[in-house]
Enzyme design. Structure first.
Site, PDB file in Angstrom:
ATOM      1  N   LYS A   1       5.445  15.770 -65.535  1.00  0.00           N
ATOM      2  CA  LYS A   1       6.887  15.690 -65.373  1.00  0.00           C
ATOM      3  C   LYS A   1       7.605  16.922 -65.933  1.00  0.00           C
ATOM      4  O   LYS A   1       8.637  17.339 -65.409  1.00  0.00           O
ATOM      5  CB  LYS A   1       7.413  14.409 -66.022  1.00  0.00           C
ATOM      6  CG  LYS A   1       7.005  13.147 -65.260  1.00  0.00           C
ATOM      7  CD  LYS A   1       7.469  13.196 -63.805  1.00  0.00           C
ATOM      8  CE  LYS A   1       7.187  11.915 -63.044  1.00  0.00           C
ATOM      9  NZ  LYS A   1       7.718  11.958 -61.658  1.00  0.00           N
TER      10      LYS A   1
ATOM     11  N   SER B   1      12.078  12.277 -64.164  1.00  0.00           N
ATOM     12  CA  SER B   1      11.941  11.322 -65.274  1.00  0.00           C
ATOM     13  C   SER B   1      12.344  11.995 -66.587  1.00  0.00           C
ATOM     14  O   SER B   1      12.214  13.214 -66.741  1.00  0.00           O
ATOM     15  CB  SER B   1      10.511  10.795 -65.402  1.00  0.00           C
ATOM     16  OG  SER B   1      10.295  10.175 -66.663  1.00  0.00           O
TER      17      SER B   1
ATOM     18  N   TYR C   1       1.182  12.050 -68.312  1.00  0.00           N
ATOM     19  CA  TYR C   1       2.373  11.847 -67.482  1.00  0.00           C
ATOM     20  C   TYR C   1       3.423  12.902 -67.819  1.00  0.00           C
ATOM     21  O   TYR C   1       4.028  13.506 -66.926  1.00  0.00           O
ATOM     22  CB  TYR C   1       2.917  10.444 -67.739  1.00  0.00           C
ATOM     23  CG  TYR C   1       4.117  10.047 -66.919  1.00  0.00           C
ATOM     24  CD1 TYR C   1       4.021   9.877 -65.548  1.00  0.00           C
ATOM     25  CD2 TYR C   1       5.346   9.793 -67.536  1.00  0.00           C
ATOM     26  CE1 TYR C   1       5.120   9.478 -64.799  1.00  0.00           C
ATOM     27  CE2 TYR C   1       6.443   9.392 -66.800  1.00  0.00           C
ATOM     28  CZ  TYR C   1       6.336   9.238 -65.428  1.00  0.00           C
ATOM     29  OH  TYR C   1       7.425   8.839 -64.698  1.00  0.00           O
TER      30      TYR C   1
END
Length: 272
Positions: free
Chosen positions: A159, A142, A155
């Site tokens: 990532k 991502s 998040y």
């Protein structure tokens, strides 16, 4: 890795979104598939769609569980005898400010988004190296692994770690003369249900939504609605495998943003 037909691909998070698109794209290439997810119904649907083109096996797998990933790998090499493309694709999203995320939130986010990648590497890569054939590992990172934004800290932490794991893996493979290659797939907004990740949150990790989390989830959902189709991401991933490309951005504008961020960091400031 130029030829995919007749080879074996493993895709985690295959019940929907990018995972399903990867499975269908690999099926169109004539690959045998092992598909994994925690979503029984979605996984069966993907298998039914992909199975029109090729042989498909499925395995319910929680990638945050080392034993479950080991079982997946054992079955792959036991029944299919080889793995040529490994897609550590399973991922979940939860937003909210860094100071409002509890231990349960980070346990879930890091369990899937980081440990899912690490378990995949640990269980599959040594056996892929031992095959002494061409092979490729695609880790779905991502753009959150490159950039951070307000309300997505938990998040982004995972990532960024997934990107570091991908880069370290690629460097280790090159240093040891391996024939395996790595792609860090960094999509931006894609038309998936990533904003609805709570549907797969384990019952043992309860959560009480906070206002900042709800706001972040809604923003992620709106972004996904404006995003590209998962099939476009899958097409780019196959192209990256053919070209042995490490960093795969789904929008060329991200390259300019990455340069601008680096320049801002070098001044000692916080990127916007």
């Amino acid at each position: 890795m130029r030829e995919l037909s007749g080879k074996v691909a493993v895709v985690t998070g295959a019940a929907s979104g990018i995972g399903r698109a990867l499975a269908l794209r690999f099926a169109a290439e004539g690959m045998t598939l092992m598909l994994a997810d925690v979503d029984h119904g979605g996984l069966a649907r993907t298998a039914a769609l992909a199975g029109r083109e090729t042989r498909v096996l499925t395995q319910i797998t929680d990638v945050s569980d080392a034993w479950a990933v080991r079982h997946l790998a054992n079955r792959c090499f036991g029944e299919l005898r080889a793995v040529h493309v490994l897609c550590n694709n399973a991922g979940v999203f939860q937003g909210g400010h860094m100071w409002t995320r509890g231990e349960e939130d980070f346990a879930w986010l890091l369990g899937v988004n980081v440990w899912g990648v690490l378990h995949g590497i640990r269980e599959f890569v040594p056996r892929m190296i031992a095959q002494d054939t061409e092979g490729h590992i695609v880790n779905t990172v991502s753009v959150a692994g490159l950039f951070t934004s307000p309300g997505t800290g938990g998040y982004a932490v995972g990532k960024h770690a997934a990107l570091a794991a991908s880069l370290s893996l690629a460097q280790d493979l090159a240093a040891t003369g391996s024939r395996l290659r790595v792609t860090a797939l960094c999509p931006g907004a894609v038309r998936t249900r990533i904003a609805e990740s709570d549907r797969s949150r384990p019952a043992g990790l309860p959560a009480t939504p906070t206002p900042d989390e709800v706001d972040s989830r809604e923003r992620a959902g709106r972004a996904a609605e404006r995003g590209i189709e998962p099939s476009e991401v899958a097409d780019l991933a196959v192209k990256a495998i053919h070209e042995e490309r490490f960093l795969l951005l789904t929008d060329p504008r991200y390259a300019d943003r990455l340069r601008a961020q680096t320049e801002t960091l070098l001044t000692g400031d916080v990127p916007p």
